[in-house]
Enzyme design. Structure first.
Site, PDB file in Angstrom:
ATOM      1  N   GLY A   1       0.635  -1.215  -0.063  1.00  0.00           N
ATOM      2  CA  GLY A   1      -0.035   0.003   0.055  1.00  0.00           C
ATOM      3  C   GLY A   1       0.787   1.035  -0.041  1.00  0.00           C
ATOM      4  O   GLY A   1       0.435   2.094   0.628  1.00  0.00           O
TER       5      GLY A   1
ATOM      6  N   SER B   1       0.687  -4.387   4.915  1.00  0.00           N
ATOM      7  CA  SER B   1       0.959  -4.558   6.029  1.00  0.00           C
ATOM      8  C   SER B   1       0.974  -3.568   7.091  1.00  0.00           C
ATOM      9  O   SER B   1       1.715  -2.725   6.715  1.00  0.00           O
ATOM     10  CB  SER B   1       2.425  -5.198   5.877  1.00  0.00           C
ATOM     11  OG  SER B   1       2.837  -5.628   7.078  1.00  0.00           O
TER      12      SER B   1
ATOM     13  N   ILE C   1       4.931  -2.966   8.045  1.00  0.00           N
ATOM     14  CA  ILE C   1       6.223  -2.523   7.401  1.00  0.00           C
ATOM     15  C   ILE C   1       5.477  -1.118   6.689  1.00  0.00           C
ATOM     16  O   ILE C   1       4.704  -1.199   5.934  1.00  0.00           O
ATOM     17  CB  ILE C   1       6.392  -3.417   6.075  1.00  0.00           C
ATOM     18  CG1 ILE C   1       6.531  -4.687   6.678  1.00  0.00           C
ATOM     19  CG2 ILE C   1       7.313  -2.932   5.396  1.00  0.00           C
ATOM     20  CD1 ILE C   1       7.043  -5.830   5.665  1.00  0.00           C
TER      21      ILE C   1
ATOM     22  N   VAL D   1       9.398   8.408   0.803  1.00  0.00           N
ATOM     23  CA  VAL D   1       9.956   9.425   0.147  1.00  0.00           C
ATOM     24  C   VAL D   1       9.294   9.257  -1.529  1.00  0.00           C
ATOM     25  O   VAL D   1       8.386   8.520  -1.753  1.00  0.00           O
ATOM     26  CB  VAL D   1      11.388   9.449   0.088  1.00  0.00           C
ATOM     27  CG1 VAL D   1      11.814   9.959   1.432  1.00  0.00           C
ATOM     28  CG2 VAL D   1      11.863   8.116  -0.217  1.00  0.00           C
TER      29      VAL D   1
ATOM     30  N   LYS E   1       5.597  21.460 -10.456  1.00  0.00           N
ATOM     31  CA  LYS E   1       7.231  21.099 -10.982  1.00  0.00           C
ATOM     32  C   LYS E   1       7.240  21.276 -12.371  1.00  0.00           C
ATOM     33  O   LYS E   1       6.499  20.605 -13.376  1.00  0.00           O
ATOM     34  CB  LYS E   1       7.596  19.643 -10.429  1.00  0.00           C
ATOM     35  CG  LYS E   1       8.815  19.263 -10.982  1.00  0.00           C
ATOM     36  CD  LYS E   1       9.347  17.858 -10.620  1.00  0.00           C
ATOM     37  CE  LYS E   1      10.682  17.423 -11.278  1.00  0.00           C
ATOM     38  NZ  LYS E   1      11.023  16.292 -10.981  1.00  0.00           N
TER      39      LYS E   1
ATOM     40  N   PRO F   1      14.200  21.949 -18.376  1.00  0.00           N
ATOM     41  CA  PRO F   1      12.482  22.018 -18.323  1.00  0.00           C
ATOM     42  C   PRO F   1      11.739  20.817 -18.963  1.00  0.00           C
ATOM     43  O   PRO F   1      12.195  20.262 -19.636  1.00  0.00           O
ATOM     44  CB  PRO F   1      12.509  23.344 -19.024  1.00  0.00           C
ATOM     45  CG  PRO F   1      13.516  23.262 -20.219  1.00  0.00           C
ATOM     46  CD  PRO F   1      14.784  22.473 -19.481  1.00  0.00           C
TER      47      PRO F   1
ATOM     48  N   VAL G   1       0.722 -10.130   4.993  1.00  0.00           N
ATOM     49  CA  VAL G   1       1.002 -11.450   4.317  1.00  0.00           C
ATOM     50  C   VAL G   1       2.045 -12.314   4.573  1.00  0.00           C
ATOM     51  O   VAL G   1       3.441 -12.051   4.802  1.00  0.00           O
ATOM     52  CB  VAL G   1       1.261 -11.287   2.396  1.00  0.00           C
ATOM     53  CG1 VAL G   1       1.387 -12.502   1.934  1.00  0.00           C
ATOM     54  CG2 VAL G   1       0.064 -10.293   2.203  1.00  0.00           C
TER      55      VAL G   1
ATOM     56  N   LEU H   1       9.062  -0.456  -6.214  1.00  0.00           N
ATOM     57  CA  LEU H   1      10.169  -0.746  -5.990  1.00  0.00           C
ATOM     58  C   LEU H   1      10.518  -2.246  -5.966  1.00  0.00           C
ATOM     59  O   LEU H   1      11.617  -2.503  -6.008  1.00  0.00           O
ATOM     60  CB  LEU H   1      10.506  -0.385  -4.463  1.00  0.00           C
ATOM     61  CG  LEU H   1      10.338   1.101  -4.098  1.00  0.00           C
ATOM     62  CD1 LEU H   1      10.566   1.631  -2.688  1.00  0.00           C
ATOM     63  CD2 LEU H   1      11.698   1.930  -5.081  1.00  0.00           C
TER      64      LEU H   1
ATOM     65  N   ILE I   1       8.389   7.172  -9.867  1.00  0.00           N
ATOM     66  CA  ILE I   1       6.898   7.128  -9.937  1.00  0.00           C
ATOM     67  C   ILE I   1       6.234   7.082 -11.387  1.00  0.00           C
ATOM     68  O   ILE I   1       5.184   6.150 -11.821  1.00  0.00           O
ATOM     69  CB  ILE I   1       6.456   8.238  -9.406  1.00  0.00           C
ATOM     70  CG1 ILE I   1       6.517   8.148  -7.960  1.00  0.00           C
ATOM     71  CG2 ILE I   1       4.825   8.641  -9.464  1.00  0.00           C
ATOM     72  CD1 ILE I   1       6.448   9.325  -6.984  1.00  0.00           C
TER      73      ILE I   1
HETATM   74  C1  LIG Z   1      15.501   8.388  -1.444  1.00  0.00           C
HETATM   75  C2  LIG Z   1      14.484   8.106  -2.219  1.00  0.00           C
HETATM   76  C3  LIG Z   1      14.131   9.431  -2.986  1.00  0.00           C
HETATM   77  C4  LIG Z   1      13.128   9.005  -3.956  1.00  0.00           C
HETATM   78  N1  LIG Z   1      12.686  10.167  -4.610  1.00  0.00           N
HETATM   79  C5  LIG Z   1      11.845   9.852  -5.784  1.00  0.00           C
HETATM   80  C6  LIG Z   1      11.264  10.863  -6.595  1.00  0.00           C
HETATM   81  O1  LIG Z   1      11.557  12.140  -6.185  1.00  0.00           O
HETATM   82  N2  LIG Z   1      10.593  10.586  -7.419  1.00  0.00           N
HETATM   83  C7  LIG Z   1      10.268   9.601  -7.696  1.00  0.00           C
HETATM   84  O2  LIG Z   1       9.546   9.240  -8.716  1.00  0.00           O
HETATM   85  N3  LIG Z   1      10.586   8.243  -6.890  1.00  0.00           N
HETATM   86  C8  LIG Z   1      11.249   8.668  -5.899  1.00  0.00           C
HETATM   87  N4  LIG Z   1      11.669   7.495  -5.107  1.00  0.00           N
HETATM   88  C9  LIG Z   1      11.392   6.374  -5.312  1.00  0.00           C
HETATM   89  C10 LIG Z   1       9.673   6.435  -4.604  1.00  0.00           C
HETATM   90  O3  LIG Z   1       9.871   6.458  -3.397  1.00  0.00           O
HETATM   91  C11 LIG Z   1       9.121   5.014  -4.868  1.00  0.00           C
HETATM   92  O4  LIG Z   1       9.148   4.577  -6.289  1.00  0.00           O
HETATM   93  C12 LIG Z   1       7.487   5.161  -4.606  1.00  0.00           C
HETATM   94  O5  LIG Z   1       7.401   5.421  -3.375  1.00  0.00           O
HETATM   95  C13 LIG Z   1       6.891   3.486  -4.739  1.00  0.00           C
HETATM   96  O6  LIG Z   1       7.209   2.714  -3.490  1.00  0.00           O
HETATM   97  P1  LIG Z   1       6.582   1.398  -3.359  1.00  0.00           P
HETATM   98  O7  LIG Z   1       5.091   1.595  -3.331  1.00  0.00           O
HETATM   99  O8  LIG Z   1       6.746   0.565  -4.547  1.00  0.00           O
HETATM  100  O9  LIG Z   1       7.338   0.739  -2.060  1.00  0.00           O
HETATM  101  P2  LIG Z   1       6.820   1.063  -0.542  1.00  0.00           P
HETATM  102  O10 LIG Z   1       6.405   2.665  -0.330  1.00  0.00           O
HETATM  103  O11 LIG Z   1       7.939   0.620   0.145  1.00  0.00           O
HETATM  104  O12 LIG Z   1       5.681   0.581  -0.070  1.00  0.00           O
HETATM  105  C14 LIG Z   1       5.761  -1.116   0.261  1.00  0.00           C
HETATM  106  C15 LIG Z   1       4.253  -1.723   0.619  1.00  0.00           C
HETATM  107  O13 LIG Z   1       4.337  -2.933   0.813  1.00  0.00           O
HETATM  108  C16 LIG Z   1       3.977  -3.326   1.905  1.00  0.00           C
HETATM  109  N5  LIG Z   1       4.238  -4.717   2.352  1.00  0.00           N
HETATM  110  C17 LIG Z   1       5.717  -5.344   2.444  1.00  0.00           C
HETATM  111  N6  LIG Z   1       5.629  -6.490   2.761  1.00  0.00           N
HETATM  112  C18 LIG Z   1       4.536  -6.911   2.939  1.00  0.00           C
HETATM  113  C19 LIG Z   1       3.952  -8.011   3.283  1.00  0.00           C
HETATM  114  N7  LIG Z   1       4.471  -9.260   3.689  1.00  0.00           N
HETATM  115  N8  LIG Z   1       2.506  -8.005   3.547  1.00  0.00           N
HETATM  116  C20 LIG Z   1       1.629  -7.090   3.104  1.00  0.00           C
HETATM  117  N9  LIG Z   1       2.229  -5.781   2.851  1.00  0.00           N
HETATM  118  C21 LIG Z   1       3.491  -5.806   2.737  1.00  0.00           C
HETATM  119  C22 LIG Z   1       4.224  -2.230   3.005  1.00  0.00           C
HETATM  120  O14 LIG Z   1       3.557  -2.513   4.089  1.00  0.00           O
HETATM  121  C23 LIG Z   1       3.958  -1.050   2.232  1.00  0.00           C
HETATM  122  O15 LIG Z   1       2.646  -0.693   2.123  1.00  0.00           O
HETATM  123  C24 LIG Z   1      12.876   7.655  -4.097  1.00  0.00           C
HETATM  124  C25 LIG Z   1      13.208   6.619  -3.297  1.00  0.00           C
HETATM  125  C26 LIG Z   1      14.159   6.817  -2.502  1.00  0.00           C
HETATM  126  C27 LIG Z   1      14.890   5.559  -1.456  1.00  0.00           C
END
Ligand SMILES: Cc1cc2nc3c(=O)[nH]c(=O)nc-3n(C[C@H](O)[C@H](O)[C@H](O)COP(=O)(O)OP(=O)(O)OC[C@H]3O[C@@H](n4cnc5c(N)ncnc54)[C@H](O)[C@@H]3O)c2cc1C
Length: 534
Positions: free
Chosen positions: A27, A57, A60, A65, A96, A116, A200, A355, A368
Site C-alpha cells: 500500500g 501490512s 512495514i 519519500v 514542478k 525544463p 501477508v 520498488l 513514479i
Molecule cells: C531516497 C529516495 C528518494 C526518492 N525520490 C523519488 C522521487 O523524487 N520521485 C520518484 O518518482 N520516486 C522517488 N523515489 C522512489 C519512490 O519513493 C518509490 O518508487 C515509490 O514510493 C513507490 O514505492 P512502493 O510503493 O513500490 O514501495 P513502499 O512505499 O515501500 O511500499 C511497500 C508496501 O508493501 C507493503 N508490504 C511489504 N511487505 C508486505 C507483506 N508481507 N504483507 C503485506 N504488505 C507488505 C508495505 O506495508 C507497504 O505498504 C525515491 C526513493 C528513494 C529511496
C-alpha cells in the site's frame, strides 16, 4: 457468418479462465496507484467485472519519500478521477516544471543549467542547435521559455484553466504520505477497492506455477487471478516467491544511500518551480519546495562518502539555503537502496510494480513515472483470460527491460559527461562504468544532436529533448555536422520568439506561492508549517 459453436473452443472467451480478481500486495505509492488505475478502468458491463483487493501490512511502513513526479502524473490522476485542486490541497503539492542542476558540470561558481519539461523549439534538432548558436544564452534559456518562468517561481497555469491543463507542461512536487492517504480514500470510497490491513505471511501456488492465493495473518486466504507485487524493497512475490534475479546496476550508478529531511518554510516564502539538484563531492542534494516545507535529501555513494560526511554535506546545504532554520532541531532519515532492477517484471500471474521491480536512484524522478508506465502498459494490454497471459508477460518484459536500460543511460549521462575532479566523479567516467549504448551515442552526438532516431520507441521515458537539455546544459560541445545536409541558417528570430513568449508568460502567470495560498485558504488549510528560528 459462422456460429459461435463452430469456432475451436479455446477461441471462445467465455469458456476460458477470466482474469477478474486482482490482488495488489502493498500500500505504498505503487500499490495505491495500481489499485486506483485498475479499478477506475474497470468495465462494469464485462462478463466478469474486476474486483480489486489491496493488502497492506500494518508492520512495514511505506518508504515515505518520492516527492518529485513527471508530467505523466496529470493524466494518471485525471484517469483515476481526482480533481486537480483536491489533489494539490490534500497532498500539500506544488508545481514542478523541470529540474535545475547546480554544480554538475564543473562544480565552479555559476555552473547551473535547466532541464525544463517543455521541449526545445525547432522541428529538426539541427534547427534547435542553430537557434541556440545564434544567441549568447545558455542552451535551455535560448530554446525554451520555461526556464525564465522557473527562475521567477511562477506557476505553469492560471486558476481559471481547466483541471490538468497549463500554459506550460508541468508535473508536481508532493508529500508522499499524503498522496497515499488521498489515494486510499479515493480507492476505497469511490472506486470500490477492498482494503485489507494485514501482513501477508504465506503464498499458495497452483499446479501450473501461478499464485493461487496469499495468506494473511488475521484475514485468512485471499485468492486472485492476477497478483501485483507492490511490496517495495521486500519484493515478496517476484523475488521471494518466484526468485526472479535482481540485476545489480551499481557498477554504473554508484549512489546507494540518502539522508532525507524536512525543512520548515515561511508562509510567504517563494516556492521553487523546479527540483533543484546540487552536486557534491560524492553525490548530490535534492531540494523540493512544497507550500508547507521543503524536502531536502543528500544522495551519496557509501563507497565514497561516510554517513557523517553526508550529514555534514546536508547540514552545510541547509545552513546555506535556509540560514534562519535551526538545523539541530531537524531529524534526518537515513535510507539505503541498491541500484538495479529485476531480470523479469512479470512472471506467471504476478507483475512487479514499483520498488519491487527495481530502483536506480532519485535523480530525474524516474521511479513514479515507471510505475505509471507499467500501469499504462498493463491496462492497455490487460489479459482477457489466463490463456494469453504468458504472451502479455513476454511483451511486457521486453518493453520494460528496454525502458530500464534507457533510464540507466539517461541517469548515467549526468555523471558521464561531468568534468568534476573528485574520485567519485572520475570513477563515473571510467570506460567500464558507462553502458555501451550510451558510450556509442556520446560518440555520435559529437557530430549530430540527439534526435528521435536515437530513441525510436513510442513513449520513451526520456526523449531526445531531455538528452539535449542535459548535454548542452553541461557544456557538451555543439555538434560539428557531417558532409551531408546543409546546416540550417542561424535562427535568431526563433530565439526572439522564445524571449517574447517568456516575457508574455511572466506577465500573465501568478507565482506558485500566490496560486497555492489562494487554493489552500479556500480549503482553510495552514499555509506553511511553523518555522523555528535560530
Ligand atoms: C531516497 C529516495 C528518494 C526518492 N525520490 C523519488 C522521487 O523524487 N520521485 C520518484 O518518482 N520516486 C522517488 N523515489 C522512489 C519512490 O519513493 C518509490 O518508487 C515509490 O514510493 C513507490 O514505492 P512502493 O510503493 O513500490 O514501495 P513502499 O512505499 O515501500 O511500499 C511497500 C508496501 O508493501 C507493503 N508490504 C511489504 N511487505 C508486505 C507483506 N508481507 N504483507 C503485506 N504488505 C507488505 C508495505 O506495508 C507497504 O505498504 C525515491 C526513493 C528513494 C529511496
Amino acid at each position: 457468418m459462422r456460429g459461435r459453436e463452430s469456432w475451436p473452443s479455446d477461441w471462445i472467451g467465455s469458456l476460458r479462465t477470466s482474469v477478474a480478481r486482482i490482488v495488489v500486495v502493498g500500500g505504498g505509492t505503487a500499490g495505491w496507484l495500481a489499485a486506483c488505475r485498475i479499478a477506475a478502468a474497470s468495465n462494469p458491463a464485462a462478463e466478469h467485472p474486476v474486483e480489486v483487493t489491496l493488502i497492506e501490512s500494518p508492520d512495514i511502513p511505506t518508504i515515505g519519500v518520492g516527492e518529485g513526479t513527471w508530467p505523466t502524473i496529470r493524466k494518471t490522476l485525471e484517469r483515476i478521477g481526482i480533481s486537480e485542486s483536491d489533489f494539490l490541497v490534500s497532498c500539500d503539492a506544488s508545481f514542478k516544471q523541470g529540474s535545475r542542476f547546480d554544480g554538475w558540470a564543473t562544480g565552479e561558481t555559476g555552473d547551473s543549467y535547466y532541464h525544463p519539461f517543455v521541449p526545445p523549439i525547432g522541428v529538426d534538432p539541427r534547427e534547435t542547435i542553430a537557434a541556440w548558436r545564434s544567441s549568447d544564452m545558455p542552451f535551455a534559456e535560448a530554446v525554451c521559455a520555461q526556464p525564465k518562468v522557473c527562475a521567477l517561481d511562477l506557476a505553469p497555469r492560471q486558476k481559471a484553466m481547466p483541471d490538468y491543463a497549463g500554459a506550460l507542461n508541468y508535473a508536481y512536487h508532493l508529500d508522499a504520505a499524503k498522496l497515499a492517504t488521498l489515494l486510499t480514500r479515493h480507492a476505497t470510497q469511490r472506486l470500490g477497492v477492498r482494503h485489507i490491513r494485514d501482513h501477508v505471511t504465506a503464498v499458495t501456488m497452483a499446479e501450473n506455477g501461478d499464485i493461487a492465493s496469499v495468506t494473511t495473518r488475521a484475514n485468512g486466504e485471499v485468492q486472485g487471478d492476477l497478483f501485483l507485487d507492490c511490496t517495495g524493497h521486500a519484493a515478496l512475490l517476484i523475488g521471494g516467491q518466484y526468485g526472479v534475479p535482481f540485476l545489480d546496476r551499481s557498477g554504473q550508478l554508484f549512489n546507494d544511500r540518502a539522508l532525507a529531511v524536512q525543512v520548515p518554510v515561511d508562509a510567504e516564502s517563494a516556492i521553487a518551480s523546479q527540483t533543484i539538484g546540487t552536486a557534491h563531492k560524492a553525490g548530490w542534494i535534492w531540494d523540493i519546495g512544497l507550500p508547507t516545507r521543503r524536502g531536502v535529501g543528500c544522495v551519496y555513494s557509501s563507497a565514497h562518502l561516510s554517513d557523517e560526511e553526508a550529514s555534514d554535506e546536508l547540514e552545510a546545504y541547509i545552513r546555506r539555503t535556509a540560514p534562519e532554520v535551526a538545523v539541530a532541531d531537524l531529524s534526518p532519515r537515513r535510507l539505503s537502496f541498491r541500484s538495479g532492477h529485476r531480470e523479469l517484471f512479470w512472471s506467471h500471474n504476478c507483475v512487479a510494480i514499483g520498488l519491487s521491480a527495481g530502483f536506480l536512484e532519485p535523480l530525474e524522478a524516474s521511479a513514479i513515472v515507471s510505475i505509471e508506465l507499467s500501469l499504462d502498459a498493463l491496462i492497455d494490454n490487460f489479459p482477457a483470460s489466463r490463456d494469453a497471459m504468458h504472451l502479455h508477460a513476454s511483451r511486457f518484459n521486453r518493453l520494460f527491460s528496454y525502458r530500464w536500460d534507457r533510464v540507466i543511460d539517461f541517469l548515467k549521462l549526468h555523471y558521464a559527461i561531468s568534468r568534476r575532479d573528485e574520485p567519485y566523479w572520475r570513477e563515473h567516467r571510467e570506460p567500464g562504468a558507462t553502458p555501451d549504448r550510451l558510450r556509442d551515442l556520446l560518440r555520435i552526438w559529437r557530430d549530430q544532436p540527439p534526435s528521435s532516431f536515437d530513441f525510436p520507441e513510442a513513449d520513451e521515458v526520456f526523449p531526445a529533448a531531455s538528452y539535449q537539455y542535459v548535454l548542452y546544459g553541461m557544456g557538451f560541445p555543439a555538434p560539428r555536422g557531417s558532409a551531408l545536409g546543409r546546416a540550417p541558417a542561424d535562427q535568431d528570430t526563433s530565439v526572439r520568439q522564445v524571449r517574447d513568449r517568456a516575457r508574455a508568460l511572466a506577465s500573465a502567470l501568478p507565482t506558485n506561492r500566490e496560486y497555492l495560498n489562494v487554493l489552500r485558504s479556500a480549503a482553510s488549510l495552514p499555509i506553511a508549517e511553523g518555522i523555528s528560528v535560530q
